[in-house]
Design a protein around this motif. Sequence first.
Motif, PDB file in Angstrom:
ATOM      1  N   LEU A  75       0.825  -1.271  -0.102  1.00  0.00           N
ATOM      2  CA  LEU A  75      -0.036  -0.273   0.026  1.00  0.00           C
ATOM      3  C   LEU A  75       0.779   1.182  -0.060  1.00  0.00           C
ATOM      4  O   LEU A  75       0.551   2.141  -0.850  1.00  0.00           O
ATOM      5  CB  LEU A  75      -0.855   0.000   1.307  1.00  0.00           C
ATOM      6  N   GLN A  76       1.943   1.321   0.990  1.00  0.00           N
ATOM      7  CA  GLN A  76       2.887   2.355   0.874  1.00  0.00           C
ATOM      8  C   GLN A  76       3.377   2.659  -0.552  1.00  0.00           C
ATOM      9  O   GLN A  76       3.519   3.725  -0.797  1.00  0.00           O
ATOM     10  CB  GLN A  76       3.741   2.302   2.188  1.00  0.00           C
ATOM     11  N   GLU A  77       3.917   1.611  -1.015  1.00  0.00           N
ATOM     12  CA  GLU A  77       4.581   1.745  -2.339  1.00  0.00           C
ATOM     13  C   GLU A  77       3.442   2.175  -3.381  1.00  0.00           C
ATOM     14  O   GLU A  77       3.951   3.166  -4.368  1.00  0.00           O
ATOM     15  CB  GLU A  77       5.228   0.626  -2.680  1.00  0.00           C
ATOM     16  N   ALA A  78       2.254   1.655  -3.252  1.00  0.00           N
ATOM     17  CA  ALA A  78       1.497   2.103  -4.259  1.00  0.00           C
ATOM     18  C   ALA A  78       0.864   3.622  -4.436  1.00  0.00           C
ATOM     19  O   ALA A  78       0.595   4.332  -5.553  1.00  0.00           O
ATOM     20  CB  ALA A  78      -0.059   1.023  -4.214  1.00  0.00           C
ATOM     21  N   VAL A  79       0.882   4.250  -3.263  1.00  0.00           N
ATOM     22  CA  VAL A  79       0.461   5.458  -3.016  1.00  0.00           C
ATOM     23  C   VAL A  79       1.493   6.558  -3.164  1.00  0.00           C
ATOM     24  O   VAL A  79       1.572   7.598  -2.774  1.00  0.00           O
ATOM     25  CB  VAL A  79      -0.424   5.836  -1.761  1.00  0.00           C
ATOM     26  N   HIS A  80       2.849   6.012  -3.258  1.00  0.00           N
ATOM     27  CA  HIS A  80       3.957   6.743  -3.287  1.00  0.00           C
ATOM     28  C   HIS A  80       4.023   7.968  -3.836  1.00  0.00           C
ATOM     29  O   HIS A  80       4.590   9.144  -3.564  1.00  0.00           O
ATOM     30  CB  HIS A  80       5.195   5.946  -3.440  1.00  0.00           C
ATOM     31  N   ALA A  81       3.480   7.896  -5.122  1.00  0.00           N
ATOM     32  CA  ALA A  81       3.557   9.098  -6.137  1.00  0.00           C
ATOM     33  C   ALA A  81       2.743  10.304  -5.569  1.00  0.00           C
ATOM     34  O   ALA A  81       3.234  11.307  -5.813  1.00  0.00           O
ATOM     35  CB  ALA A  81       3.095   8.804  -7.331  1.00  0.00           C
ATOM     36  N   ALA A  82       1.565  10.016  -5.127  1.00  0.00           N
ATOM     37  CA  ALA A  82       0.989  11.115  -4.574  1.00  0.00           C
ATOM     38  C   ALA A  82       1.650  11.573  -3.319  1.00  0.00           C
ATOM     39  O   ALA A  82       1.736  13.027  -3.005  1.00  0.00           O
ATOM     40  CB  ALA A  82      -0.409  10.708  -4.219  1.00  0.00           C
ATOM     41  N   GLU A  83       1.957  10.524  -2.201  1.00  0.00           N
ATOM     42  CA  GLU A  83       2.427  11.016  -1.090  1.00  0.00           C
ATOM     43  C   GLU A  83       3.658  11.606  -0.979  1.00  0.00           C
ATOM     44  O   GLU A  83       3.892  12.653  -0.580  1.00  0.00           O
ATOM     45  CB  GLU A  83       2.743   9.584  -0.182  1.00  0.00           C
ATOM     46  N   PHE A  84       4.487  11.279  -2.207  1.00  0.00           N
ATOM     47  CA  PHE A  84       6.037  11.909  -2.142  1.00  0.00           C
ATOM     48  C   PHE A  84       5.814  13.300  -2.603  1.00  0.00           C
ATOM     49  O   PHE A  84       6.547  14.134  -2.342  1.00  0.00           O
ATOM     50  CB  PHE A  84       6.821  11.212  -3.002  1.00  0.00           C
ATOM     51  N   ARG A  85       4.799  13.633  -3.420  1.00  0.00           N
ATOM     52  CA  ARG A  85       4.622  14.833  -3.901  1.00  0.00           C
ATOM     53  C   ARG A  85       3.718  15.834  -3.193  1.00  0.00           C
ATOM     54  O   ARG A  85       3.512  16.998  -3.306  1.00  0.00           O
ATOM     55  CB  ARG A  85       3.806  14.723  -5.405  1.00  0.00           C
ATOM     56  N   GLY A  86       3.594  15.266  -1.929  1.00  0.00           N
ATOM     57  CA  GLY A  86       2.617  15.974  -1.084  1.00  0.00           C
ATOM     58  C   GLY A  86       1.376  16.279  -1.466  1.00  0.00           C
ATOM     59  O   GLY A  86       0.497  17.412  -0.999  1.00  0.00           O
ATOM     60  N   ILE A  87       0.622  15.701  -2.430  1.00  0.00           N
ATOM     61  CA  ILE A  87      -0.608  16.149  -3.040  1.00  0.00           C
ATOM     62  C   ILE A  87      -1.821  15.054  -1.899  1.00  0.00           C
ATOM     63  O   ILE A  87      -1.483  14.112  -1.636  1.00  0.00           O
ATOM     64  CB  ILE A  87      -0.902  15.228  -4.470  1.00  0.00           C
ATOM     65  N   PRO A  88      -2.647  15.779  -1.322  1.00  0.00           N
ATOM     66  CA  PRO A  88      -3.703  15.237  -0.693  1.00  0.00           C
ATOM     67  C   PRO A  88      -4.149  13.797  -1.533  1.00  0.00           C
ATOM     68  O   PRO A  88      -4.496  14.166  -2.638  1.00  0.00           O
ATOM     69  CB  PRO A  88      -4.848  16.216  -0.413  1.00  0.00           C
ATOM     70  N   TRP A  89      -4.490  12.741  -0.703  1.00  0.00           N
ATOM     71  CA  TRP A  89      -5.185  11.649  -1.319  1.00  0.00           C
ATOM     72  C   TRP A  89      -6.066  11.213  -0.547  1.00  0.00           C
ATOM     73  O   TRP A  89      -5.954  11.045   0.655  1.00  0.00           O
ATOM     74  CB  TRP A  89      -4.218  10.878  -1.907  1.00  0.00           C
TER      75      TRP A  89
END
Length: 316
Positions: A75-89
Motif C-alpha cells: 500500500l505504501q508503495e502504491a500511493v508513493h507517487a501522490a504521497e511523495f509529491r505532498g498531494i492530498p489523497w
Amino acid sequence: MKHKLSFRDDHTFTITQFTDIHWKEGGAEDQQSRRLMEAVLDAEKPDLVVFTGDVIYTGNVSEGTPLCERPAQALQEAVHAAEFRGIPWAIVFGNHDTENRITRKELMDVVTSHEHTVSQHGLDQLSGVGNYTLHITGSDDLPAAALYFFDSGAYSPVPNVPGYDWIRGDQIQWYANESRKLRARMNGRILPALAFLHIPLPEYKEVWETTVCFGNKFEDVCCAKVNSGLFASMVEMGDVLGTFAGHDHTNDFWGELHGIRLCYGRATGYNTYGKEGFPRGARMIRLREGERSFETWLRLANNSVISLQPEHHPNV
C-alpha cells in the motif's frame, strides 16, 4: 484533518482518479504503474488524488499462496507517487485489497498513518471501512462542494446470490443523513457533490443500455446482482452530480442517467488484466466553484488526452 481541501484562486478544483493498480511485490509491472502515476501527476498537478479500490492485490494464485506477502508495504508503495509529491489523497477499498493477510481496518490504519492522506476510517457501526465525507471550501471559507466515499465491499454475503457485494442500507442512510446535515448547514442550499466507490452500481449497466454514453465498454458491467438503492437515494437528495467507479479494467465510459453522470475510471495498473490497444491511464475531474457540473477527461500512459464531454454550465 491534515489537509484542507479548497478551490483554487481561479475557482477550480481538480481530482485525479487512479483505479485498479493491483500493486503486488514492487516488480517491473508495479514500477511501470508508478511511472504512469508520476507522469499523470506531474502533467496535471491535481488538488486531490482518489484511489478507487484494488490498490493492492491480496488474492490467491491457484495453489493458494497470497500474491501480496506484505500488504502494508505494498500500500505504501502504491500511493508513493501522490504521497511523495505532498498531494492530498483519498482511498476507497476494492474487492482485492483485503482478501488475505490484512483486514480492512488494519489497512486503513496503514492508510491514515500517511502524512498527506485525507482518508478516514468512518463510523465503526457502518458496513465496511472507509465511508466518509470530505468538503471542498470556497472563497468564503465555507463548504462549496462535497465528496462522498463508499466501501462497496467485496463479494456477496448471501449464499444464493452470486457475485459481488452491494452498498448496504446503513451506508445509504448514512449518505442521506450527511447530505441533509450539509444542506441544513448551508441554510437549505444543495451543494454539488461527487461520489467514489470501487464496484459500479447496477445503473452503470442501465445507462449503457438506455442512453448515449461516451467512451468504451469492452467487458460486462460487473456490478452486484442486488440493487440496494444508493442511486435512487442520490437522485432524491439532489446533490451528487457524478459517481466514479473502477473494478472493470477495460471499461472507461460515462453516461448520464436521471441527472447523474455515471463514470468509470481508466484502469491504472499493469500488474493485472487489460486489453491490447487500450492503454492504462487515469480519469481527471474538474469542479468549478459555484457551478453544478464538472469536466472530465482521460490522461493515458502515452501522455495523450481524451476529452469527450458536454460543456459545463454555470449554476444560475
